[in-house]
Write a protein that holds these residues in place. Sequence first.
Motif, short mmCIF file in Angstrom:
data_model
loop_
_atom_site.label_atom_id
_atom_site.label_comp_id
_atom_site.label_asym_id
_atom_site.label_seq_id
_atom_site.Cartn_x
_atom_site.Cartn_y
_atom_site.Cartn_z
N HIS A 66 1.03 9.71 -13.35
CA HIS A 66 0.41 10.73 -14.19
C HIS A 66 1.27 10.94 -15.42
CE1 HIS A 66 3.34 13.01 -11.83
NE2 HIS A 66 3.16 14.07 -12.59
N HIS A 88 3.03 13.46 -16.91
CA HIS A 88 4.02 14.49 -17.19
C HIS A 88 5.28 13.77 -17.64
CE1 HIS A 88 1.72 17.41 -14.33
NE2 HIS A 88 1.22 17.38 -15.55
N ASP A 142 8.36 13.95 -17.38
CA ASP A 142 9.47 13.60 -16.48
C ASP A 142 9.14 12.37 -15.62
OD1 ASP A 142 7.54 15.15 -15.12
OD2 ASP A 142 9.00 16.00 -13.73
N HIS A 143 7.90 11.91 -15.65
CA HIS A 143 7.52 10.74 -14.84
C HIS A 143 7.32 9.48 -15.68
CE1 HIS A 143 6.71 12.52 -10.78
NE2 HIS A 143 6.83 13.62 -11.52
N HIS A 183 -2.53 18.05 -9.28
CA HIS A 183 -1.24 18.40 -9.90
C HIS A 183 -1.33 18.13 -11.40
CE1 HIS A 183 3.01 18.40 -10.83
NE2 HIS A 183 2.84 17.21 -11.36
N ASP A 185 3.48 13.40 -7.38
CA ASP A 185 3.38 14.86 -7.26
C ASP A 185 2.09 15.32 -6.57
OD1 ASP A 185 5.80 14.83 -8.44
OD2 ASP A 185 5.15 15.56 -10.40
ZN ZN Z 1 4.08 16.09 -12.58
#
Ligand code: ZN
Length: 296
Positions: free
Chosen positions: A63, A65, A67-68, A149, A166
């Motif tokens: 996904h 986000h 941080d990923h 999420h 997540d």
């Molecule tokens: Zn996430």
Amino acid sequence: MAHILELGENVYYLPGAVNMALVVGTDKEAVVIDTGGDKDAGRRVKKACEALSVTPTAIVNTHAHADHYGGNDFLVRTFGLPVYAPPFEAGIIENPYLEPVYLFNGAKPLHELTSKWLMAKPVQVTHLLEPGALRLAGLTLEIFDTSGHAHTHYAVKIGDVLIAADAVFGVSVLDKYPLPFGQDIGAQRESAAQVAELSARIVLPGHGDPTEEVAVLVEENLEAFARAANAVAAACTNVGTEGVLKTAADALSLEIKDLPRYYLNLCVVSAYLSYLRETGRVELRLEHNELRWRIK
Ligand SMILES: [Zn+2]
């Protein structure tokens, strides 16, 4: 020596604030699943590949986000990797400014929201993922739709190992974050429940430790979502969304320490309010130019 742990046959992960996984196929080629928050995370993937004597051949992002997928830029520039991502999320990976923009109601965001934590470097997504079998590096990866999420969120299964990202949070993470991040709570609940149905021997969450106690993990997640929903519903005392956040956070003993976390939590509370209104537990009125949430 890079810190690499084995989850199953040919499946490894790099523990960290965000877990990254490596799946090794034929010809010593590796698929990277999520790339962490920045170029340092990308470098850790490179070192892990060197330690395992494998060559990275593709990135799969669960996904969008930051941080990923923040390590994508380094890995794409270093190895020229193709990037696979879910639809919708791909648009954010290619236009990372969208994340701080949506967190700030679509307006030009506060500068605090444009740090690398919430805005990674853009990369081109070369392939849109879809649920089902994906052949990469001589392996078959099973892609599952585990949205909620994030608006679109996919988990990856290799043999009996589920890289859940997540779709579920590690239990220690749930203890720390009583308002676990979610953008579509109804879908998030269904996706967490689905994790228990996928016949995985071991599940790696995006944050926290891998576990073979899959049913316990799922139950803890569903209970945390229910606690959050109850706290948000109880906070609907004829106040606006910020007022709901204040009351719910206090009730959950959550102290929000900075602006990025404030806006992330405001997003989560908005997601719960949307879910609670759809399920008939709260109502919304627009009165005298103010929105007011009330429990029914
Ligand atoms: Zn996430």
